[in-house]
Write a protein that holds these residues in place. Structure first.
Motif, PDB file in Angstrom:
ATOM      1  N   PHE A 266       0.864  -1.175   0.000  1.00  0.00           N
ATOM      2  CA  PHE A 266       0.000   0.000   0.000  1.00  0.00           C
ATOM      3  C   PHE A 266       0.905   1.231   0.000  1.00  0.00           C
ATOM      4  O   PHE A 266       1.601   1.492   0.976  1.00  0.00           O
ATOM      5  CB  PHE A 266      -0.892   0.023   1.247  1.00  0.00           C
ATOM      6  CG  PHE A 266      -1.823  -1.147   1.350  1.00  0.00           C
ATOM      7  CD1 PHE A 266      -3.123  -1.057   0.889  1.00  0.00           C
ATOM      8  CD2 PHE A 266      -1.403  -2.348   1.922  1.00  0.00           C
ATOM      9  CE1 PHE A 266      -3.994  -2.137   0.984  1.00  0.00           C
ATOM     10  CE2 PHE A 266      -2.260  -3.425   2.019  1.00  0.00           C
ATOM     11  CZ  PHE A 266      -3.560  -3.323   1.544  1.00  0.00           C
ATOM     12  N   THR A 267       0.897   1.972  -1.085  1.00  0.00           N
ATOM     13  CA  THR A 267       1.729   3.165  -1.210  1.00  0.00           C
ATOM     14  C   THR A 267       0.914   4.382  -0.792  1.00  0.00           C
ATOM     15  O   THR A 267      -0.237   4.537  -1.199  1.00  0.00           O
ATOM     16  CB  THR A 267       2.220   3.327  -2.664  1.00  0.00           C
ATOM     17  OG1 THR A 267       2.914   2.131  -3.038  1.00  0.00           O
ATOM     18  CG2 THR A 267       3.154   4.510  -2.802  1.00  0.00           C
ATOM     19  N   SER A 268       1.520   5.239   0.033  1.00  0.00           N
ATOM     20  CA  SER A 268       0.812   6.441   0.488  1.00  0.00           C
ATOM     21  C   SER A 268       0.514   7.334  -0.719  1.00  0.00           C
ATOM     22  O   SER A 268       1.251   7.315  -1.705  1.00  0.00           O
ATOM     23  CB  SER A 268       1.643   7.192   1.523  1.00  0.00           C
ATOM     24  OG  SER A 268       2.862   7.625   0.970  1.00  0.00           O
ATOM     25  N   PRO A 269      -0.576   8.128  -0.655  1.00  0.00           N
ATOM     26  CA  PRO A 269      -0.923   9.002  -1.780  1.00  0.00           C
ATOM     27  C   PRO A 269       0.201   9.945  -2.213  1.00  0.00           C
ATOM     28  O   PRO A 269       0.341  10.236  -3.398  1.00  0.00           O
ATOM     29  CB  PRO A 269      -2.136   9.775  -1.263  1.00  0.00           C
ATOM     30  CG  PRO A 269      -2.782   8.845  -0.297  1.00  0.00           C
ATOM     31  CD  PRO A 269      -1.615   8.147   0.377  1.00  0.00           C
TER      32      PRO A 269
ATOM     33  N   LEU B 274       5.795   7.007   1.504  1.00  0.00           N
ATOM     34  CA  LEU B 274       5.833   5.831   2.378  1.00  0.00           C
ATOM     35  C   LEU B 274       5.076   4.681   1.736  1.00  0.00           C
ATOM     36  O   LEU B 274       4.240   4.886   0.848  1.00  0.00           O
ATOM     37  CB  LEU B 274       5.196   6.133   3.744  1.00  0.00           C
ATOM     38  CG  LEU B 274       5.809   7.230   4.597  1.00  0.00           C
ATOM     39  CD1 LEU B 274       5.032   7.364   5.899  1.00  0.00           C
ATOM     40  CD2 LEU B 274       7.272   6.980   4.879  1.00  0.00           C
ATOM     41  N   ARG B 275       5.349   3.498   2.245  1.00  0.00           N
ATOM     42  CA  ARG B 275       4.552   2.350   1.828  1.00  0.00           C
ATOM     43  C   ARG B 275       4.402   1.408   3.010  1.00  0.00           C
ATOM     44  O   ARG B 275       5.264   1.356   3.889  1.00  0.00           O
ATOM     45  CB  ARG B 275       5.154   1.660   0.614  1.00  0.00           C
ATOM     46  CG  ARG B 275       6.479   1.021   0.824  1.00  0.00           C
ATOM     47  CD  ARG B 275       7.041   0.475  -0.487  1.00  0.00           C
ATOM     48  NE  ARG B 275       7.769  -0.768  -0.208  1.00  0.00           N
ATOM     49  CZ  ARG B 275       7.918  -1.746  -1.047  1.00  0.00           C
ATOM     50  NH1 ARG B 275       7.388  -1.665  -2.251  1.00  0.00           N
ATOM     51  NH2 ARG B 275       8.592  -2.829  -0.726  1.00  0.00           N
ATOM     52  N   ALA B 276       3.296   0.703   3.007  1.00  0.00           N
ATOM     53  CA  ALA B 276       3.033  -0.324   4.012  1.00  0.00           C
ATOM     54  C   ALA B 276       3.016  -1.655   3.281  1.00  0.00           C
ATOM     55  O   ALA B 276       2.287  -1.822   2.305  1.00  0.00           O
ATOM     56  CB  ALA B 276       1.699  -0.069   4.700  1.00  0.00           C
TER      57      ALA B 276
ATOM     58  N   ILE C  26       6.088  -0.696   7.814  1.00  0.00           N
ATOM     59  CA  ILE C  26       5.997   0.647   7.251  1.00  0.00           C
ATOM     60  C   ILE C  26       7.401   1.040   6.812  1.00  0.00           C
ATOM     61  O   ILE C  26       8.347   0.978   7.597  1.00  0.00           O
ATOM     62  CB  ILE C  26       5.446   1.672   8.275  1.00  0.00           C
ATOM     63  CG1 ILE C  26       4.128   1.203   8.882  1.00  0.00           C
ATOM     64  CG2 ILE C  26       5.327   3.054   7.634  1.00  0.00           C
ATOM     65  CD1 ILE C  26       2.969   1.105   7.938  1.00  0.00           C
ATOM     66  N   GLU C  27       7.505   1.434   5.543  1.00  0.00           N
ATOM     67  CA  GLU C  27       8.805   1.773   4.975  1.00  0.00           C
ATOM     68  C   GLU C  27       8.817   3.215   4.478  1.00  0.00           C
ATOM     69  O   GLU C  27       7.841   3.694   3.921  1.00  0.00           O
ATOM     70  CB  GLU C  27       9.139   0.845   3.803  1.00  0.00           C
ATOM     71  CG  GLU C  27       9.221  -0.610   4.201  1.00  0.00           C
ATOM     72  CD  GLU C  27       9.430  -1.538   3.019  1.00  0.00           C
ATOM     73  OE1 GLU C  27       9.290  -1.087   1.857  1.00  0.00           O
ATOM     74  OE2 GLU C  27       9.734  -2.722   3.258  1.00  0.00           O
ATOM     75  N   GLY C  28       9.949   3.870   4.685  1.00  0.00           N
ATOM     76  CA  GLY C  28      10.140   5.231   4.217  1.00  0.00           C
ATOM     77  C   GLY C  28      10.924   5.248   2.921  1.00  0.00           C
ATOM     78  O   GLY C  28      11.012   4.240   2.219  1.00  0.00           O
ATOM     79  N   PRO C  29      11.536   6.391   2.624  1.00  0.00           N
ATOM     80  CA  PRO C  29      12.353   6.501   1.409  1.00  0.00           C
ATOM     81  C   PRO C  29      13.450   5.433   1.400  1.00  0.00           C
ATOM     82  O   PRO C  29      13.947   5.033   2.453  1.00  0.00           O
ATOM     83  CB  PRO C  29      12.950   7.907   1.510  1.00  0.00           C
ATOM     84  CG  PRO C  29      11.987   8.659   2.384  1.00  0.00           C
ATOM     85  CD  PRO C  29      11.467   7.644   3.369  1.00  0.00           C
TER      86      PRO C  29
END
Length: 184
Positions: free
Chosen positions: A25-28, A32-34, A48-51
């Motif tokens: 699931f990529t944030s709008p 970030l992505r989950a 939860i992953e950042g850059p």
């Protein structure tokens, strides 16, 4: 001949066993992505992953026996990319009516469990822009024949995170009908 039987048995088990599934699931805002991994028992682990895919937080709801964990049924980012929301269910049959919901806050890099805050969800959730969650919850103050009724609850996730409580939560610790088992 025994080696052939073992090889065939392993092939059958491998083919018939459900595989782990992965959903991203990529944030709008795409920052970030989950990543949700669900094992064959239906239990999930969320990262939860950042850059550069740097891990910011991991929530592992799996159990060693495959029947005491939680599985993510529905998940989504809010429109403002500040929150990741996950609705779960128990894999072991404990409180089958419960659909625990938790919220990841980007600003605090922390998870808030709505059931532990007095909002015991009995169905999925809907998100409304920019950060409002709508859910059906137990109404511990409205009991008919010994059974709590349900009602809809709308909560701003920014407000929830800033106050660290669910406004008008009907099932506080003193009147709770039993919140779902969740491991920290």
């Amino acid at each position: 001949m025994n080696l052939l039987h073992v090889a065939l048995a392993l092939l059958v088990v491998t083919v018939l066993s459900p595989a782990q599934t992965t959903k991203v699931f990529t944030s709008p805002d795409r920052a970030l992505r989950a990543v949700v991994w669900t094992n064959p028992a239906g239990e999930s682990r969320v990262q939860i992953e950042g850059p550069s895919r740097r891990v910011l937080l991991t929530r592992d709801e799996t159990s060693s026996d495959g029947s005491h964990g939680q599985g993510v049924l529905h998940a989504a980012w809010t429109a403002d990319s500040q929150f990741f929301v996950a609705g779960t269910e128990s894999t072991g049959g404990h409180q089958p009516w419960a659909r625990p919901i938790w919220v990841y806050s980007r600003a605090k890099n922390r998870v808030f469990d709505l059931g532990e805050m007095g909002a015991v969800s009995v169905a999925g959730f809907t998100l409304k822009p920019p950060d409002v969650i709508e859910m059906k919850i137990l109404d511990c103050e409205n009991v008919i024949g010994g059974d709590p009724q349900t009602r809809s609850l709308f909560v701003s996730l920014h407000q929830l995170v800033s106050t660290e409580r669910v406004p008008n939560a009907p099932c506080t610790a003193r009147k709770s009908v039993g919140s779902p088992i969740l491991r920290p």
